[in-house]
Design an enzyme around this catalytic site. Sequence first.
Site, PDB file in Angstrom:
ATOM      1  N   SER A  64       0.797  -1.216   0.000  1.00  0.00           N
ATOM      2  CA  SER A  64       0.000   0.000   0.000  1.00  0.00           C
ATOM      3  C   SER A  64       0.841   1.283   0.000  1.00  0.00           C
ATOM      4  CB  SER A  64      -0.951  -0.052   1.191  1.00  0.00           C
ATOM      5  OG  SER A  64      -1.783   1.063   1.223  1.00  0.00           O
ATOM      6  N   ARG A 496      -3.543   5.019  20.843  1.00  0.00           N
ATOM      7  CA  ARG A 496      -3.717   3.596  20.501  1.00  0.00           C
ATOM      8  C   ARG A 496      -2.412   3.057  19.908  1.00  0.00           C
ATOM      9  NH1 ARG A 496      -4.202   3.748  14.947  1.00  0.00           N
ATOM     10  NH2 ARG A 496      -4.655   1.543  14.772  1.00  0.00           N
ATOM     11  N   SER A 498      -0.304   1.453  17.150  1.00  0.00           N
ATOM     12  CA  SER A 498      -0.496   1.339  15.704  1.00  0.00           C
ATOM     13  C   SER A 498      -0.600  -0.133  15.319  1.00  0.00           C
ATOM     14  CB  SER A 498       0.699   1.969  14.997  1.00  0.00           C
ATOM     15  OG  SER A 498       0.829   1.438  13.702  1.00  0.00           O
TER      16      SER A 498
END
Length: 542
Positions: A64, A496, A498
């Site tokens: 990606s 949070r 990752s």
Amino acid sequence: MDSNAIIKCSALHVKPKGLTLQYGTAGFRSKAEHLDHVMFRMGLLAVLRSKQTKSTIGVMVTASHNPEEDNGVKLIDPLGEMLALSWEEHATHLANAEEQDVLRVLTDISEREAVNLHHDSFVVIGRDTRPSSKKLSEAVIDGVTVLGGQFHDYGLLTTPQLHYMVCCRNTNGQYGEATLEGYYQKLSKAFVELSKQVSYNGDGHRSLKVDCANGIGALKLKEMEHYFSKELSIKLFNDGTKGKLNYLCGADFVKSCQEPPQGMDIKSNERCCSFDGDADRILYYYCDTDGHFHLIDGDKMAALISSFLKELLLEIGENLNIGVVQTAYANGNSTRYLEEVVKVPVYCTKTGVKHLHHKAQEFDIGIYFEANGHGTVLFSKPAETKIRQLSKELRGKKRNAAEILENIIDLFNQAAGDAISDMLVIEAVLALKGLTLQQWDALYTDLPNRQLKVKVADRYVISTTNAERQAITPPGLQEAIDGLVKKYRLSRAFVRPSGTEDVVRVYAEADSQESVDSLLHEVSSVVFQLAGGIGEIPQLSF
Ligand code: 16G
Ligand code: MG
């Protein structure tokens, strides 16, 4: 299962000793040179999953938006959706098995999942433009063939195109034809139909500049362009002929740096968008007459599309159940706009497409977008049938509205968020509504926000609840964040671990950039202290 053949072939795709990787938010990602064994083993696993589900399974080789030297792989389940959670665990086990254990782990998975090894299997494979992808996809094919699986290698594809192929094959062509030609025709037919319904004749021919992140999106848009060039002319930048994949360009760069990509000349008020490296994300933007950059992110796509769909439903008089799904990263003002102005229910899930997609399936019309530009709209089967029926039965303006909805269903990729499909939807909606980018951008103003990464010894000491908006551990962290957030207006902050990098992500928003920066700094310092920060205390860099 021919054990000897598997052992022999596996030895040709040997795992670097001691290397462990995890099937993360979007599959495995790592340096390309560490992935040969993972690819081979995912070929094996795809065959088991195909036998178990009696369906075609997809294997996509891509990383990606990661840098060019990385690569990755993910499996696609029967309806074109992400791999089931329980199989993610199998994937991790198999990828991490030491050489002598591969066969045992494989047998173990097939027993636990009651796979009938005599059943046929079919795997479809796609890859992005990374230099390492061809070789790695050959390793996948080795894995598929040694387990006796059949396959079709589509070669270069965007990630959402492979999702589409899987969905077509498992619905016996009902969703579309499982070829690139089928994909181009399905989408462009819907887009051309929608364009015919545009009465507005403002700026005449529409044009759009597309930053392709030097990735696969450029190749596929070049192939597709002539299908819709009368309705929309696109100009491609960062098409991979000069620059490096995802380097200083692409959707991830534009979102995280909040600036235009390099390699694209932008005149004021020109319509521009960026894809990411595998073309499943898209963001829009423009520069105003003062040269200021304006980003139109996934939240604003959700806002535009939700209000458009709601208007159409009102027109045809159908009370279908709409839901919008976001994550904690959605800008607070986008959530307020959706709830108070568009008046649609909004839900929050954990980060990662699979969570949003899953939630969106609960509605007649499930609209999901991450702020970073991943997203699509899902129509339930009954809703789709109803709309198609109405487009035949109704008359006049109502019929028009039903026909628009019908084409919108065909134009959205129902299997996964898709930059090409989303781009065409946005272009059609803007044209139908007669809106400029500036007018779209003015639907609401984003609250100032910023993110920071904090390095800690073990990011999993942070656990979260309430769709990642609150930390449960380490003790005291959430209380400290609550205390800091209270000091500012319209403020929100959360932390949070990752799912794609070895860092803790900190997000903050508030009524002014100054407040955001000071809140972000304070929360990051608390994370550093309570969650075992390593190295320097994180600083904001501008
Ligand atoms: C992956 C996810 C994306 C998510 C991002 C979060 C897919 C296809 N992609 O790119 O949805 O926003 O990870 O990354 O699921 P993070 O966990 O590092 O913040
Ligand atoms: Mg992507």
